[in-house]
Motif scaffolding. Structure first.
Motif, PDB file in Angstrom:
ATOM      1  N   THR A 296       0.830  -1.207   0.000  1.00  0.00           N
ATOM      2  CA  THR A 296       0.000   0.000   0.000  1.00  0.00           C
ATOM      3  C   THR A 296       0.861   1.253   0.000  1.00  0.00           C
ATOM      4  OG1 THR A 296      -1.589  -1.220   1.341  1.00  0.00           O
ATOM      5  CG2 THR A 296      -1.937   1.144   1.136  1.00  0.00           C
ATOM      6  N   LEU A 297       1.936   1.237   0.782  1.00  0.00           N
ATOM      7  CA  LEU A 297       2.840   2.382   0.813  1.00  0.00           C
ATOM      8  C   LEU A 297       3.506   2.576  -0.543  1.00  0.00           C
ATOM      9  CD1 LEU A 297       4.247   4.647   2.322  1.00  0.00           C
ATOM     10  CD2 LEU A 297       5.916   2.979   3.181  1.00  0.00           C
ATOM     11  N   ALA A 298       3.909   1.466  -1.170  1.00  0.00           N
ATOM     12  CA  ALA A 298       4.532   1.554  -2.493  1.00  0.00           C
ATOM     13  C   ALA A 298       3.555   2.121  -3.517  1.00  0.00           C
ATOM     14  CB  ALA A 298       5.028   0.174  -2.930  1.00  0.00           C
ATOM     15  N   ILE A 299       2.297   1.670  -3.460  1.00  0.00           N
ATOM     16  CA  ILE A 299       1.277   2.171  -4.385  1.00  0.00           C
ATOM     17  C   ILE A 299       1.001   3.646  -4.111  1.00  0.00           C
ATOM     18  CG2 ILE A 299      -1.159   1.979  -5.042  1.00  0.00           C
ATOM     19  CD1 ILE A 299      -0.914  -1.044  -4.566  1.00  0.00           C
ATOM     20  N   PHE A 300       0.946   4.006  -2.826  1.00  0.00           N
ATOM     21  CA  PHE A 300       0.713   5.405  -2.459  1.00  0.00           C
ATOM     22  C   PHE A 300       1.808   6.311  -3.015  1.00  0.00           C
ATOM     23  CE2 PHE A 300       2.105   8.701   0.574  1.00  0.00           C
ATOM     24  CZ  PHE A 300       1.033   9.577   0.459  1.00  0.00           C
ATOM     25  N   VAL A 301       3.066   5.908  -2.846  1.00  0.00           N
ATOM     26  CA  VAL A 301       4.178   6.718  -3.356  1.00  0.00           C
ATOM     27  C   VAL A 301       4.115   6.805  -4.881  1.00  0.00           C
ATOM     28  CG1 VAL A 301       6.691   6.854  -3.589  1.00  0.00           C
ATOM     29  CG2 VAL A 301       5.676   6.252  -1.383  1.00  0.00           C
ATOM     30  N   ALA A 302       3.795   5.676  -5.528  1.00  0.00           N
ATOM     31  CA  ALA A 302       3.736   5.653  -6.990  1.00  0.00           C
ATOM     32  C   ALA A 302       2.650   6.582  -7.534  1.00  0.00           C
ATOM     33  CB  ALA A 302       3.499   4.227  -7.483  1.00  0.00           C
ATOM     34  N   VAL A 303       1.445   6.491  -6.931  1.00  0.00           N
ATOM     35  CA  VAL A 303       0.293   7.219  -7.470  1.00  0.00           C
ATOM     36  C   VAL A 303       0.206   8.643  -6.936  1.00  0.00           C
ATOM     37  CG1 VAL A 303      -2.228   7.263  -7.605  1.00  0.00           C
ATOM     38  CG2 VAL A 303      -1.005   5.094  -7.849  1.00  0.00           C
ATOM     39  N   SER A 304       0.307   8.777  -5.609  1.00  0.00           N
ATOM     40  CA  SER A 304       0.054  10.082  -4.994  1.00  0.00           C
ATOM     41  C   SER A 304       1.289  10.974  -4.956  1.00  0.00           C
ATOM     42  CB  SER A 304      -0.480   9.889  -3.566  1.00  0.00           C
ATOM     43  OG  SER A 304      -1.698   9.180  -3.574  1.00  0.00           O
ATOM     44  N   VAL A 305       2.472  10.378  -4.821  1.00  0.00           N
ATOM     45  CA  VAL A 305       3.695  11.175  -4.703  1.00  0.00           C
ATOM     46  C   VAL A 305       4.358  11.376  -6.063  1.00  0.00           C
ATOM     47  CG1 VAL A 305       5.971  11.318  -3.624  1.00  0.00           C
ATOM     48  CG2 VAL A 305       4.036  10.419  -2.319  1.00  0.00           C
ATOM     49  N   LEU A 306       4.556  10.276  -6.798  1.00  0.00           N
ATOM     50  CA  LEU A 306       5.229  10.371  -8.090  1.00  0.00           C
ATOM     51  C   LEU A 306       4.258  10.555  -9.255  1.00  0.00           C
ATOM     52  CD1 LEU A 306       7.955   7.625  -7.538  1.00  0.00           C
ATOM     53  CD2 LEU A 306       8.209  10.109  -7.354  1.00  0.00           C
TER      54      LEU A 306
ATOM     55  N   ASP B 255       2.292   8.472 -11.118  1.00  0.00           N
ATOM     56  CA  ASP B 255       2.358   7.610 -12.303  1.00  0.00           C
ATOM     57  C   ASP B 255       1.726   6.260 -11.979  1.00  0.00           C
ATOM     58  OD1 ASP B 255       3.140   5.932 -14.457  1.00  0.00           O
ATOM     59  OD2 ASP B 255       4.804   7.277 -14.898  1.00  0.00           O
ATOM     60  N   PHE B 256       0.617   5.944 -12.643  1.00  0.00           N
ATOM     61  CA  PHE B 256      -0.091   4.694 -12.368  1.00  0.00           C
ATOM     62  C   PHE B 256       0.726   3.467 -12.775  1.00  0.00           C
ATOM     63  CE2 PHE B 256      -3.700   7.367 -11.723  1.00  0.00           C
ATOM     64  CZ  PHE B 256      -4.553   6.644 -10.910  1.00  0.00           C
ATOM     65  N   GLN B 257       1.564   3.604 -13.801  1.00  0.00           N
ATOM     66  CA  GLN B 257       2.370   2.456 -14.228  1.00  0.00           C
ATOM     67  C   GLN B 257       3.345   2.018 -13.136  1.00  0.00           C
ATOM     68  OE1 GLN B 257       3.751   3.956 -18.233  1.00  0.00           O
ATOM     69  NE2 GLN B 257       3.164   1.881 -18.812  1.00  0.00           N
ATOM     70  N   LEU B 258       3.811   2.975 -12.351  1.00  0.00           N
ATOM     71  CA  LEU B 258       4.750   2.647 -11.279  1.00  0.00           C
ATOM     72  C   LEU B 258       4.137   1.731 -10.227  1.00  0.00           C
ATOM     73  CD1 LEU B 258       6.509   6.077 -10.578  1.00  0.00           C
ATOM     74  CD2 LEU B 258       7.545   4.034 -11.559  1.00  0.00           C
TER      75      LEU B 258
ATOM     76  N   ALA C  29       3.699  -3.357  -7.533  1.00  0.00           N
ATOM     77  CA  ALA C  29       3.135  -3.498  -6.188  1.00  0.00           C
ATOM     78  C   ALA C  29       1.734  -4.086  -6.240  1.00  0.00           C
ATOM     79  CB  ALA C  29       3.119  -2.141  -5.476  1.00  0.00           C
ATOM     80  N   ALA C  30       0.968  -3.742  -7.280  1.00  0.00           N
ATOM     81  CA  ALA C  30      -0.380  -4.291  -7.422  1.00  0.00           C
ATOM     82  C   ALA C  30      -0.328  -5.800  -7.661  1.00  0.00           C
ATOM     83  CB  ALA C  30      -1.111  -3.594  -8.575  1.00  0.00           C
ATOM     84  N   ILE C  31       0.592  -6.241  -8.527  1.00  0.00           N
ATOM     85  CA  ILE C  31       0.762  -7.678  -8.763  1.00  0.00           C
ATOM     86  C   ILE C  31       1.233  -8.367  -7.485  1.00  0.00           C
ATOM     87  CG2 ILE C  31       2.121  -9.407 -10.018  1.00  0.00           C
ATOM     88  CD1 ILE C  31       2.195  -7.409 -12.377  1.00  0.00           C
ATOM     89  N   TYR C  32       2.177  -7.732  -6.799  1.00  0.00           N
ATOM     90  CA  TYR C  32       2.714  -8.291  -5.556  1.00  0.00           C
ATOM     91  C   TYR C  32       1.631  -8.426  -4.486  1.00  0.00           C
ATOM     92  CZ  TYR C  32       5.369  -8.523  -1.195  1.00  0.00           C
ATOM     93  OH  TYR C  32       5.843  -8.894   0.037  1.00  0.00           O
ATOM     94  N   SER C  33       0.733  -7.443  -4.396  1.00  0.00           N
ATOM     95  CA  SER C  33      -0.287  -7.461  -3.349  1.00  0.00           C
ATOM     96  C   SER C  33      -1.204  -8.671  -3.462  1.00  0.00           C
ATOM     97  CB  SER C  33      -1.115  -6.168  -3.403  1.00  0.00           C
ATOM     98  OG  SER C  33      -1.882  -6.097  -4.591  1.00  0.00           O
ATOM     99  N   VAL C  34      -1.301  -9.241  -4.681  1.00  0.00           N
ATOM    100  CA  VAL C  34      -2.089 -10.462  -4.875  1.00  0.00           C
ATOM    101  C   VAL C  34      -1.222 -11.702  -4.675  1.00  0.00           C
ATOM    102  CG1 VAL C  34      -3.466 -11.789  -6.511  1.00  0.00           C
ATOM    103  CG2 VAL C  34      -3.657  -9.286  -6.460  1.00  0.00           C
ATOM    104  N   SER C  35      -0.067 -11.736  -5.336  1.00  0.00           N
ATOM    105  CA  SER C  35       0.786 -12.926  -5.281  1.00  0.00           C
ATOM    106  C   SER C  35       1.354 -13.166  -3.887  1.00  0.00           C
ATOM    107  CB  SER C  35       1.937 -12.800  -6.287  1.00  0.00           C
ATOM    108  OG  SER C  35       2.825 -11.763  -5.925  1.00  0.00           O
TER     109      SER C  35
END
Length: 296
Positions: free
Chosen positions: A244-254, A256-259, A263-269
């Motif tokens: 969640t922190l990685a997704i937050f930094v990617a989307v809200s801080v940097l 970029d949704f691609q970033l 983390a999204a794949i990891y959150s499931v696997s």
């Protein structure tokens, strides 16, 4: 759905704040002092988290020739501290949960420094064309506020109203996880095509990083002479990252949704491999340990 994408950064902030507040409700200053009684375990866990795993992640990126945008996202994941789910898995498979709680606390604090450093290193190394903007000082302060302020408030509530904190601890964690699950489902549904496409490029690297995190987190402490409960605690603390922190930094801080896709794949696997690790690796070791006296 476009409204959801617009609101996603705000929802991520709220979800992450809830998680950090729930973590604070379970923490006391004694949790930090407790670490002094296990210096070897703490130092080992921190070295694995802050140095070894980012180095392994870097090696996987180079070995598998991961695309620059996904490479930065994967390094963000490697730089993230342990997730709250580590406590649950540690409890289920016989780990020292108190050690997990303490390590999560100290790792979360240290990630305030390590995450921006590793993120900017990854951006400078893999995204030289300028498609990703490094974390500026203001954004680093934003991350500090989102992570530390809710934890501090939760700890303050626990110190002033321990009975209330005890009653709210589990409900808050469950609510936080429910919010995260809902966000994940909607985000994955919206970005399903991107996830499917990106899995071909990043899926193997994410899975190998997941397995390496769990494996090293358990085997290295055992090789260094730590007892099994502490090794299990470190294994899950190191092996389950705060996606969640990685997704937050990617989307809200940097921005970029691609970033966020690694983390999204990891959150499931992560749930699949963390469970398999407990059932297969730790299960076999428990069985072997139980069988040894019989054969002696």
């Amino acid at each position: 759905m476009s409204n959801f994408i617009t609101l996603l950064p705000t929802l991520l902030i709220a979800a992450l704040a809830l998680i950090m507040f729930g973590l604070g409700l379970s923490l006391t200053l004694g949790d930090f002092r407790r670490l002094l009684g296990h210096p070897k375990a703490v130092i080992l866990a921190l070295v694995l988290q802050a140095a070894v795993l980012p180095a392994i992640c870097y090696g996987l990126i180079v070995l598998l020739d991961v695309a620059p945008i996904y490479a930065v996202g994967l390094m963000l994941l490697a730089a993230s501290p342990g997730g709250v789910s580590a406590n649950l898995f540690s409890h289920l498979f016989g780990g020292n949960v108190a050690m997990n709680i303490s390590l999560t606390a100290i790792n979360t604090v240290l990630s305030i420094v390590s995450l921006p450093l590793i993120a900017n290193f990854a951006i400078d190394t893999f995204a030289k064309s300028g498609q990703v903007v490094p974390m500026q000082t203001g954004k680093v302060i934003e991350v500090i506020g989102i992570v530390l302020v809710p934890v501090a408030i939760g700890m303050l509530v626990k110190s002033r109203a321990p009975d209330f904190a005890a009653r709210m601890d589990k409900p808050m964690k469950r609510f936080s996880m429910a919010v995260l699950a809902a966000l994940a489902v909607v985000a994955i549904a919206k970005e399903w095509d991107a996830l499917v496409v990106s899995f071909a490029s990043i899926g193997l690297a994410v899975i190998l990083f997941n397995i390496a995190s769990l494996g090293l987190g358990y085997t290295v402490p055992r090789m260094m002479g730590l007892d099994k409960p502490n090794a299990i605690a470190i294994g899950y603390e190191i092996g389950i990252h705060n996606s969640t922190l990685a997704i937050f930094v990617a989307v809200s801080v940097l921005g970029d949704f691609q970033l966020m896709l690694p983390a999204a794949i990891y959150s499931v696997s992560m749930y699949v491999f963390a469970t398999a690790f407990g059932l297969i690796v730790l299960g076999k070791k428990r069985h072997a340990g139980a069988a040894a006296p019989t054969s002696a």
